[in-house]
Write a protein that holds these residues in place. Sequence first.
Motif, PDB file in Angstrom:
ATOM      1  N   ASP A   4       4.349 -11.564   3.128  1.00  0.00           N
ATOM      2  CA  ASP A   4       5.267 -11.213   4.197  1.00  0.00           C
ATOM      3  C   ASP A   4       4.984  -9.787   4.657  1.00  0.00           C
ATOM      4  OD1 ASP A   4       6.153  -9.754   2.042  1.00  0.00           O
ATOM      5  OD2 ASP A   4       8.133 -10.682   1.955  1.00  0.00           O
ATOM      6  N   ALA A   5       5.701  -9.321   5.664  1.00  0.00           N
ATOM      7  CA  ALA A   5       5.432  -8.006   6.240  1.00  0.00           C
ATOM      8  C   ALA A   5       5.604  -6.894   5.214  1.00  0.00           C
ATOM      9  CB  ALA A   5       6.348  -7.770   7.442  1.00  0.00           C
ATOM     10  N   ALA A   6       6.643  -6.963   4.397  1.00  0.00           N
ATOM     11  CA  ALA A   6       6.883  -5.919   3.396  1.00  0.00           C
ATOM     12  C   ALA A   6       5.750  -5.870   2.378  1.00  0.00           C
ATOM     13  CB  ALA A   6       8.218  -6.155   2.701  1.00  0.00           C
ATOM     14  N   SER A   7       5.211  -7.024   2.013  1.00  0.00           N
ATOM     15  CA  SER A   7       4.130  -7.077   1.037  1.00  0.00           C
ATOM     16  C   SER A   7       2.839  -6.505   1.611  1.00  0.00           C
ATOM     17  CB  SER A   7       3.908  -8.518   0.578  1.00  0.00           C
ATOM     18  OG  SER A   7       5.062  -9.022  -0.085  1.00  0.00           O
ATOM     19  N   VAL A   8       2.568  -6.801   2.887  1.00  0.00           N
ATOM     20  CA  VAL A   8       1.371  -6.242   3.519  1.00  0.00           C
ATOM     21  C   VAL A   8       1.480  -4.725   3.588  1.00  0.00           C
ATOM     22  CG1 VAL A   8       0.100  -6.084   5.700  1.00  0.00           C
ATOM     23  CG2 VAL A   8       0.798  -8.313   4.819  1.00  0.00           C
ATOM     24  N   ARG A   9       2.650  -4.228   3.925  1.00  0.00           N
ATOM     25  CA  ARG A   9       2.849  -2.777   3.959  1.00  0.00           C
ATOM     26  C   ARG A   9       2.640  -2.181   2.567  1.00  0.00           C
ATOM     27  NH1 ARG A   9       5.973   1.006   7.184  1.00  0.00           N
ATOM     28  NH2 ARG A   9       6.372   2.871   5.914  1.00  0.00           N
ATOM     29  N   ARG A  10       3.172  -2.859   1.556  1.00  0.00           N
ATOM     30  CA  ARG A  10       3.005  -2.382   0.189  1.00  0.00           C
ATOM     31  C   ARG A  10       1.531  -2.397  -0.215  1.00  0.00           C
ATOM     32  NH1 ARG A  10       3.384   1.176  -3.433  1.00  0.00           N
ATOM     33  NH2 ARG A  10       3.013   0.426  -5.560  1.00  0.00           N
ATOM     34  N   GLY A  11       0.770  -3.375   0.263  1.00  0.00           N
ATOM     35  CA  GLY A  11      -0.654  -3.418  -0.035  1.00  0.00           C
ATOM     36  C   GLY A  11      -1.386  -2.211   0.518  1.00  0.00           C
ATOM     37  N   PHE A  12      -1.075  -1.852   1.758  1.00  0.00           N
ATOM     38  CA  PHE A  12      -1.705  -0.666   2.347  1.00  0.00           C
ATOM     39  C   PHE A  12      -1.222   0.612   1.660  1.00  0.00           C
ATOM     40  CE2 PHE A  12      -2.826  -3.427   5.918  1.00  0.00           C
ATOM     41  CZ  PHE A  12      -4.117  -2.986   6.164  1.00  0.00           C
ATOM     42  N   GLU A  13       0.022   0.625   1.259  1.00  0.00           N
ATOM     43  CA  GLU A  13       0.540   1.790   0.533  1.00  0.00           C
ATOM     44  C   GLU A  13      -0.203   1.971  -0.782  1.00  0.00           C
ATOM     45  OE1 GLU A  13       4.875   3.569  -0.940  1.00  0.00           O
ATOM     46  OE2 GLU A  13       4.673   1.459  -0.381  1.00  0.00           O
ATOM     47  N   ARG A  14      -0.442   0.856  -1.467  1.00  0.00           N
ATOM     48  CA  ARG A  14      -1.182   0.920  -2.734  1.00  0.00           C
ATOM     49  C   ARG A  14      -2.628   1.352  -2.490  1.00  0.00           C
ATOM     50  NH1 ARG A  14      -2.188   2.731  -7.232  1.00  0.00           N
ATOM     51  NH2 ARG A  14      -3.381   1.444  -8.679  1.00  0.00           N
ATOM     52  N   TRP A  15      -3.214   0.908  -1.372  1.00  0.00           N
ATOM     53  CA  TRP A  15      -4.576   1.325  -1.023  1.00  0.00           C
ATOM     54  C   TRP A  15      -4.635   2.837  -0.888  1.00  0.00           C
ATOM     55  CZ3 TRP A  15      -8.726  -2.127   0.563  1.00  0.00           C
ATOM     56  CH2 TRP A  15      -9.878  -1.466   0.990  1.00  0.00           C
ATOM     57  N   LEU A  16      -3.644   3.407  -0.211  1.00  0.00           N
ATOM     58  CA  LEU A  16      -3.594   4.858  -0.047  1.00  0.00           C
ATOM     59  C   LEU A  16      -3.365   5.556  -1.384  1.00  0.00           C
ATOM     60  CD1 LEU A  16      -1.632   5.124   3.296  1.00  0.00           C
ATOM     61  CD2 LEU A  16      -3.863   6.131   2.852  1.00  0.00           C
ATOM     62  N   GLU A  17      -2.581   4.950  -2.259  1.00  0.00           N
ATOM     63  CA  GLU A  17      -2.362   5.534  -3.585  1.00  0.00           C
ATOM     64  C   GLU A  17      -3.661   5.591  -4.376  1.00  0.00           C
ATOM     65  OE1 GLU A  17       0.619   3.086  -5.336  1.00  0.00           O
ATOM     66  OE2 GLU A  17       2.266   3.956  -4.169  1.00  0.00           O
ATOM     67  N   ILE A  18      -4.444   4.515  -4.318  1.00  0.00           N
ATOM     68  CA  ILE A  18      -5.737   4.502  -5.002  1.00  0.00           C
ATOM     69  C   ILE A  18      -6.644   5.566  -4.416  1.00  0.00           C
ATOM     70  CG2 ILE A  18      -7.822   3.142  -5.404  1.00  0.00           C
ATOM     71  CD1 ILE A  18      -6.050   0.642  -5.416  1.00  0.00           C
ATOM     72  N   THR A  19      -6.631   5.653  -3.076  1.00  0.00           N
ATOM     73  CA  THR A  19      -7.488   6.621  -2.384  1.00  0.00           C
ATOM     74  C   THR A  19      -7.173   8.046  -2.798  1.00  0.00           C
ATOM     75  OG1 THR A  19      -7.744   5.167  -0.476  1.00  0.00           O
ATOM     76  CG2 THR A  19      -8.141   7.516  -0.121  1.00  0.00           C
ATOM     77  N   THR A  20      -5.891   8.370  -2.946  1.00  0.00           N
ATOM     78  CA  THR A  20      -5.480   9.757  -3.169  1.00  0.00           C
ATOM     79  C   THR A  20      -5.321  10.136  -4.633  1.00  0.00           C
ATOM     80  OG1 THR A  20      -3.153   9.109  -2.881  1.00  0.00           O
ATOM     81  CG2 THR A  20      -4.326   9.899  -0.937  1.00  0.00           C
ATOM     82  N   THR A  21      -5.431   9.170  -5.546  1.00  0.00           N
ATOM     83  CA  THR A  21      -5.224   9.497  -6.963  1.00  0.00           C
ATOM     84  C   THR A  21      -6.409   9.168  -7.858  1.00  0.00           C
ATOM     85  OG1 THR A  21      -4.153   7.344  -7.372  1.00  0.00           O
ATOM     86  CG2 THR A  21      -2.722   9.195  -6.774  1.00  0.00           C
ATOM     87  N   GLU A  22      -7.269   8.245  -7.451  1.00  0.00           N
ATOM     88  CA  GLU A  22      -8.367   7.820  -8.316  1.00  0.00           C
ATOM     89  C   GLU A  22      -9.689   8.325  -7.748  1.00  0.00           C
ATOM     90  OE1 GLU A  22      -8.207   3.694  -9.337  1.00  0.00           O
ATOM     91  OE2 GLU A  22      -6.024   3.675  -9.463  1.00  0.00           O
ATOM     92  N   ASP A  23      -9.995   9.590  -8.050  1.00  0.00           N
ATOM     93  CA  ASP A  23     -11.184  10.221  -7.482  1.00  0.00           C
ATOM     94  C   ASP A  23     -12.468   9.463  -7.804  1.00  0.00           C
ATOM     95  OD1 ASP A  23      -9.528  12.132  -6.508  1.00  0.00           O
ATOM     96  OD2 ASP A  23     -10.061  13.682  -7.959  1.00  0.00           O
ATOM     97  N   ALA A  24     -12.556   8.950  -9.039  1.00  0.00           N
ATOM     98  CA  ALA A  24     -13.785   8.276  -9.445  1.00  0.00           C
ATOM     99  C   ALA A  24     -14.042   7.022  -8.633  1.00  0.00           C
ATOM    100  CB  ALA A  24     -13.728   7.928 -10.934  1.00  0.00           C
ATOM    101  N   VAL A  25     -12.976   6.403  -8.109  1.00  0.00           N
ATOM    102  CA  VAL A  25     -13.140   5.171  -7.347  1.00  0.00           C
ATOM    103  C   VAL A  25     -13.946   5.420  -6.089  1.00  0.00           C
ATOM    104  CG1 VAL A  25     -11.931   3.387  -6.044  1.00  0.00           C
ATOM    105  CG2 VAL A  25     -11.051   4.115  -8.264  1.00  0.00           C
ATOM    106  N   TRP A  26     -13.499   6.384  -5.272  1.00  0.00           N
ATOM    107  CA  TRP A  26     -14.225   6.604  -4.015  1.00  0.00           C
ATOM    108  C   TRP A  26     -15.566   7.269  -4.253  1.00  0.00           C
ATOM    109  CZ3 TRP A  26     -15.337  11.646  -3.332  1.00  0.00           C
ATOM    110  CH2 TRP A  26     -14.442  12.626  -3.790  1.00  0.00           C
ATOM    111  N   ALA A  27     -15.647   8.203  -5.208  1.00  0.00           N
ATOM    112  CA  ALA A  27     -16.917   8.894  -5.448  1.00  0.00           C
ATOM    113  C   ALA A  27     -17.994   7.916  -5.911  1.00  0.00           C
ATOM    114  CB  ALA A  27     -16.716   9.998  -6.475  1.00  0.00           C
ATOM    115  N   ALA A  28     -17.642   7.046  -6.845  1.00  0.00           N
ATOM    116  CA  ALA A  28     -18.610   6.052  -7.327  1.00  0.00           C
ATOM    117  C   ALA A  28     -18.865   4.982  -6.273  1.00  0.00           C
ATOM    118  CB  ALA A  28     -18.102   5.420  -8.619  1.00  0.00           C
ATOM    119  N   GLY A  29     -17.802   4.602  -5.556  1.00  0.00           N
ATOM    120  CA  GLY A  29     -17.943   3.543  -4.569  1.00  0.00           C
ATOM    121  C   GLY A  29     -18.924   3.879  -3.469  1.00  0.00           C
TER     122      GLY A  29
END
Length: 226
Positions: free
Chosen positions: A101-126
């Motif tokens: 649903d709409a709230a879940s899609v928003r939460r998915g993007f919110e979690r994407w941003l959380e990963i982006t801003t907190t897990e440095d190794a993810v983007w650097a290795a990716g």
Amino acid sequence: MADDQALTKSAPRPAAETPPRRGRGRPVGDREGRRAELLEAAMKVIAEEGIAAASLRRVAKRAGCTTGAVSYYFANKEAMMAAVIESRFDQFDKLLEIGDDAASVRRGFERWLEITTTEDAVWAAGFQLLAYARNEPALAAAYQRRYAHYRGVFASILAKGQQQGWVRTDIAADLLADQLSAMGDGWMMLYPIEPARFGPKRVKALLDATMAIISPPAPSPGKRSA
């Protein structure tokens, strides 16, 4: 008495119980957990030292185990790199399991941003893996397959939203999924360069804008009669 003492001296001591022997490099215990630890170690080596340094031996040292333990899970460096790619997409796929649903899609993007801003190794290795895959067909194929699966699941969620009325219908669901996925990738690329742009207020604004992009356009106000 002497005989008793002699028997006492010659009586063998019970042997200490020895752990069962295992094959060379074969891990014991939680195999899935150990494999995840090795993938995490590999990702950190890639992020901090580069792909060239991410040998089985180097990852083993980072994980605190033997090279044989690493080779039990990964036949060679390329197999380990492919496993890292698969593990990252496993995490991204989980973003789509929270609901449709709409709230879940928003939460998915919110979690994407959380990963982006907190897990440095993810983007650097990716990013290093993505560049490396350009010259490694097997790794490129893994990216194509997993990204196509992600977009396909996302498109099905958006298509369902179109049927339910909370997603715009003037743009095909697969195109929306492609555009939004690319937008999320763009956030992940820009954050390490401009982290100040991703403060709490701006993140909320980005999420609001994202939902506005996929929401049905507001009806045009009717013309006033003369």
